[in-house]
Each structure stands twice: as C-alpha cells, then as structure tokens.
Design a protein around this motif. Structure first.
Motif, mmCIF file in Angstrom:
data_model
loop_
_atom_site.group_PDB
_atom_site.id
_atom_site.type_symbol
_atom_site.label_atom_id
_atom_site.label_comp_id
_atom_site.label_asym_id
_atom_site.label_seq_id
_atom_site.Cartn_x
_atom_site.Cartn_y
_atom_site.Cartn_z
ATOM 1 N N ARG A 102 0.817 -1.217 0.000
ATOM 2 C CA ARG A 102 0.000 0.000 0.000
ATOM 3 C C ARG A 102 0.853 1.270 0.000
ATOM 4 O O ARG A 102 0.582 2.215 -0.758
ATOM 5 N N PHE A 103 1.901 1.299 0.834
ATOM 6 C CA PHE A 103 2.645 2.543 1.023
ATOM 7 C C PHE A 103 4.096 2.498 0.530
ATOM 8 O O PHE A 103 4.777 3.519 0.525
ATOM 9 N N GLY A 104 4.588 1.313 0.171
ATOM 10 C CA GLY A 104 5.939 1.216 -0.375
ATOM 11 C C GLY A 104 7.045 1.037 0.637
ATOM 12 O O GLY A 104 8.182 0.708 0.273
ATOM 13 N N ARG A 105 6.747 1.226 1.920
ATOM 14 C CA ARG A 105 7.770 1.107 2.952
ATOM 15 C C ARG A 105 7.098 1.053 4.312
ATOM 16 O O ARG A 105 5.883 1.249 4.437
ATOM 17 N N ILE A 106 7.903 0.796 5.356
ATOM 18 C CA ILE A 106 7.469 0.907 6.754
ATOM 19 C C ILE A 106 8.556 1.671 7.494
ATOM 20 O O ILE A 106 9.702 1.231 7.552
ATOM 21 N N ASP A 107 8.216 2.816 8.025
ATOM 22 C CA ASP A 107 9.193 3.623 8.761
ATOM 23 C C ASP A 107 9.209 3.289 10.246
ATOM 24 O O ASP A 107 10.266 3.300 10.882
ATOM 25 N N VAL A 108 8.038 3.029 10.801
ATOM 26 C CA VAL A 108 7.912 2.751 12.241
ATOM 27 C C VAL A 108 6.940 1.594 12.412
ATOM 28 O O VAL A 108 5.891 1.547 11.755
ATOM 29 N N TRP A 109 7.295 0.669 13.293
ATOM 30 C CA TRP A 109 6.359 -0.402 13.668
ATOM 31 C C TRP A 109 6.319 -0.444 15.190
ATOM 32 O O TRP A 109 7.333 -0.699 15.839
ATOM 33 N N ALA A 110 5.172 -0.172 15.758
ATOM 34 C CA ALA A 110 5.001 -0.206 17.210
ATOM 35 C C ALA A 110 4.021 -1.308 17.573
ATOM 36 O O ALA A 110 2.893 -1.341 17.072
ATOM 37 N N ASP A 111 4.448 -2.199 18.447
ATOM 38 C CA ASP A 111 3.611 -3.327 18.851
ATOM 39 C C ASP A 111 3.178 -3.160 20.308
ATOM 40 O O ASP A 111 4.012 -3.137 21.214
ATOM 41 N N THR A 112 1.872 -3.048 20.508
ATOM 42 C CA THR A 112 1.324 -2.942 21.866
ATOM 43 C C THR A 112 0.331 -4.061 22.160
ATOM 44 O O THR A 112 -0.331 -4.032 23.201
ATOM 45 N N ALA A 113 0.209 -5.018 21.263
ATOM 46 C CA ALA A 113 -0.754 -6.102 21.450
ATOM 47 C C ALA A 113 -0.370 -6.947 22.666
ATOM 48 O O ALA A 113 0.783 -7.349 22.804
ATOM 49 N N ALA A 114 -1.330 -7.211 23.532
ATOM 50 C CA ALA A 114 -1.047 -8.011 24.730
ATOM 51 C C ALA A 114 -2.345 -8.506 25.345
ATOM 52 O O ALA A 114 -3.413 -7.897 25.170
ATOM 53 N N VAL A 115 -2.240 -9.616 26.048
ATOM 54 C CA VAL A 115 -3.339 -10.128 26.867
ATOM 55 C C VAL A 115 -2.773 -10.415 28.254
ATOM 56 O O VAL A 115 -1.553 -10.489 28.442
ATOM 57 N N ALA B 90 9.210 -7.027 10.826
ATOM 58 C CA ALA B 90 9.636 -5.631 10.725
ATOM 59 C C ALA B 90 11.103 -5.530 10.320
ATOM 60 O O ALA B 90 11.469 -4.747 9.426
ATOM 61 N N LEU B 91 11.960 -6.306 10.964
ATOM 62 C CA LEU B 91 13.391 -6.213 10.672
ATOM 63 C C LEU B 91 13.696 -6.650 9.247
ATOM 64 O O LEU B 91 14.625 -6.129 8.607
ATOM 65 N N ARG B 92 12.922 -7.594 8.740
ATOM 66 C CA ARG B 92 13.121 -8.019 7.348
ATOM 67 C C ARG B 92 12.882 -6.835 6.403
ATOM 68 O O ARG B 92 13.648 -6.613 5.462
ATOM 69 N N VAL B 93 11.827 -6.076 6.666
ATOM 70 C CA VAL B 93 11.540 -4.893 5.841
ATOM 71 C C VAL B 93 12.595 -3.814 6.073
ATOM 72 O O VAL B 93 13.101 -3.198 5.121
ATOM 73 N N SER C 267 15.812 -4.480 4.284
ATOM 74 C CA SER C 267 15.728 -4.322 2.828
ATOM 75 C C SER C 267 15.733 -2.854 2.410
ATOM 76 O O SER C 267 16.247 -2.509 1.344
ATOM 77 N N GLN C 268 15.175 -1.996 3.254
ATOM 78 C CA GLN C 268 15.107 -0.574 2.891
ATOM 79 C C GLN C 268 16.192 0.269 3.569
ATOM 80 O O GLN C 268 16.365 1.439 3.234
ATOM 81 N N PRO D 279 23.069 1.429 11.625
ATOM 82 C CA PRO D 279 22.820 2.604 12.465
ATOM 83 C C PRO D 279 21.472 3.274 12.248
ATOM 84 O O PRO D 279 21.012 4.017 13.119
ATOM 85 N N ASP D 280 20.821 3.016 11.127
ATOM 86 C CA ASP D 280 19.525 3.637 10.865
ATOM 87 C C ASP D 280 18.349 2.716 11.215
ATOM 88 O O ASP D 280 17.201 3.033 10.922
ATOM 89 N N ILE D 281 18.660 1.576 11.820
ATOM 90 C CA ILE D 281 17.618 0.690 12.336
ATOM 91 C C ILE D 281 17.654 0.760 13.857
ATOM 92 O O ILE D 281 18.702 0.552 14.475
ATOM 93 N N HIS D 282 16.514 1.056 14.462
ATOM 94 C CA HIS D 282 16.444 1.259 15.910
ATOM 95 C C HIS D 282 15.440 0.293 16.524
ATOM 96 O O HIS D 282 14.363 0.056 15.961
ATOM 97 N N VAL D 283 15.792 -0.256 17.681
ATOM 98 C CA VAL D 283 14.901 -1.137 18.435
ATOM 99 C C VAL D 283 14.708 -0.518 19.810
ATOM 100 O O VAL D 283 15.663 -0.347 20.563
#
Length: 321
Positions: free
Chosen positions: A74-87, A119-122, A125-126, A171-175
């Motif tokens: 849809r957008f060509g890239r992913i700049d930020v991925w935030a995961d808050t899913a939890a039970v 996320a890291l796979r994307v 690649s970018q 250096p441009d990938i942050h966790v």
C-alpha cells in the motif's frame, strides 16, 4: 517532519489506539492491526486520515507476515512499527489453566517476536526503520497473580536487548522498549481471571494518551528504553536492592490495590483466546484506605532503601580503607 508510514499492532484499544490517534494528528500514514475488526474500523474513523486496516493476530506468524506485505504494497515502505498487542491473566500460577498460561506467553512474547521478525526483514531491505516493542514495569519486577504476563514481559525484555545488539551494524535501524507502569486501559478487566476478583491497575495510574505520546517520542527520537510511570524507578529499586522487603510487601499491596475486592470474578478466560469488544478504561475506584495502604507501603520501601544504600556506601568506604 514528512509523513511516515507507521504500522501499529494492538491498535484497537488502550495504548495502541492512543498511539494511532497521536500519529494521525501528526499526519502520518497508518496501518492498523488487531484481532477485532469492528474496533479497528472505529479507530480508523477516529484517525481520519490515510489508514489501512488489517485484522491480524500477532500470535499467528502468517498473519503478521501478511500484515507487513500489505503495508509495503500500500505505502511502499514501513518507517515505524510499534507493537502494543497483549493479553493478561490473573491468578496464582498453580490455579491458572495451562492452556491459558501458554497462550499469554504466545501472545505477549512470541507475538512480538513475530512482529520483530517481519519488521526487521523490511527494515533491512530498505536500510532504515524503528521498531518499538511495548514491555511493562512487570517485565522488570514480579508480582503475585501475574506469573504468565510477567514471564512473557521478562522474555520480551531479553529479546529487545538482543535485537539491539544484533542491529548495531545498521545505524539507521532502531529497536526501542517502552516500559509503562500502571495505565488506564481495558486490559485489566478483559483479562483471564482465576484470582477471584476483577483486576485493576494499582496507583498511580497513567492515561493511555500519555503512553501513546511516548511512542511518538520514541519514533521521533529513538532510544533503547523509555520508562513512563511516576514510581517505576522506585519500584525497580525496591525489587533489585532489597528482595526480602519487596517480597514481603508486594503480596498484600497487590491483593489490596491490584484486585478490586468489591467485584468478585468467576473463573474466565477473558480475551486471551478471542477478541472482545473494546470498553473504555480499565481501572476501578480506590478509596482512601487503599491509597493509604499504598502510601504506607511506599514509605516502608523508601525507608528500607535508604538504610540499604547507606549500609552499602559504608561498606564500600571501610573496604577501601
């Protein structure tokens, strides 16, 4: 700042929903994911922007992989991925049905692992990207009746640290790790419950909006960890520096402040296995007695911490002499 492409897993309620609204206010392009389609669509309407809705369960690896693919298509890239899913599940370890315990671990630990892998796979690649994993204060301490949740969050803490080590070559990938304290979200009342009483966040309680803003801050200026909660550091100090005192106090305080004794709860799996409609807020009201109990416990911990620190300093001085 130019618009970013932001993927949010766990976006249908609580911190995830708050983060979605905060990113939307910045003009970012959003991909919202969670198990419940109806609630996701409501959040998308509230965001009022360029939003892609993708129903997905983070505990199902193929769902997460399809989510990443849909975002890139849809957008060509992913700049930020935030995961808050939890039970969450309440109850002594021996009282929790094994299948409930296992599913909490699957959602809260293996789910973020699925997210990180996709996320890291994307990002690789970018050449850039920021991954934000939502941990918990309970990932740095322990508390009775929360064995499954705490075990998963401790594991998530280890995973996050390892991922930072493994991405030092990029250096441009942050966790990043967000470490919330008590937050007013539906996770407490929708949790599986085998403790006999409805759960609630012990005070002091922050708003989901504050945590959503913290996620945006991490996206703007990535850092390894961000702890958000007035007493987080203090509680961690008590846990690590004086285990006997902490262990003696945490049970009574958790029983009084973390469970609503006025609201009995029959055994129930909550939303551990299936999505339930979102409800606003998650905290019960606390009377003066409960707040007083917390203050007394905090005072005892602070006094003991001061004594322990003084003794430690004295021992260092005498040892050096």
């Amino acid at each position: 700042m130019s618009s970013r492409v932001v993927v949010l897993t766990g976006a249908s309620s609580g911190i995830g929903r708050a983060a979605a609204l905060a990113f939307a206010a910045r003009g970012d392009m959003l991909v919202l994911a969670a198990r419940g389609l109806a609630d996701l669509e409501k959040v998308a309407v509230d965001c009022d922007g360029d939003v892609l809705v993708v129903p997905a369960d983070v505990s199902v690896r193929t769902d997460v992989e399809k989510l990443a693919q849909a975002a890139v298509e849809r957008f060509g890239r992913i700049d930020v991925w935030a995961d808050t899913a939890a039970v969450m599940a309440y109850g002594r370890f021996e009282d929790l049905p094994p299948h409930v315990f296992d599913q909490v671990i699957t959602t809260d630990l293996l789910g973020p692992a699925n997210v990180a892998r996709a996320a890291l796979r994307v990002f690789r690649s970018q050449g850039h990207g920021t991954l934000i994993l939502c941990s918990s204060l309970v990932g740095h301490i322990t508390a009775p009746n929360m064995a499954a949740y705490s075990t998963a969050k401790w594991g998530l803490r280890a995973l996050t640290r390892t991922l930072r080590q493994e991405t030092r070559d990029a250096p441009d990938i942050h966790v990043c790790e967000l470490i919330p304290g008590s937050v007013d979200t539906p996770i407490y009342t929708s949790a599986a419950n085998y403790a006999g009483f409805v759960g609630r966040p012990p005070p002091p309680v922050d708003s989901a909006d504050r945590m959503g803003a913290a996620i945006v801050r991490l996206a703007d200026r990535p850092r390894p960890g961000l702890s958000v909660g007035a007493t987080n550091r203090f509680i961690e100090l008590g846990f690590s520096s004086m285990p006997p005192v902490y262990d003696a106090l945490v049970g009574p305080l958790m029983s009084r402040l973390g469970l609503s004794r006025s609201q009995p709860a029959p055994p129930d799996d909550g939303n551990v296995f299936t999505s339930r409609p979102r409800t606003e807020g998650g905290r019960g009201r606390l009377g003066r007695t409960a707040v007083g109990a917390m203050a007394a416990g905090a005072l005892a911990l602070s006094a003991t911490a001061a004594v322990a620190l003084r003794r430690g300093l004295r021992r260092r001085v005498f040892t050096r002499r």
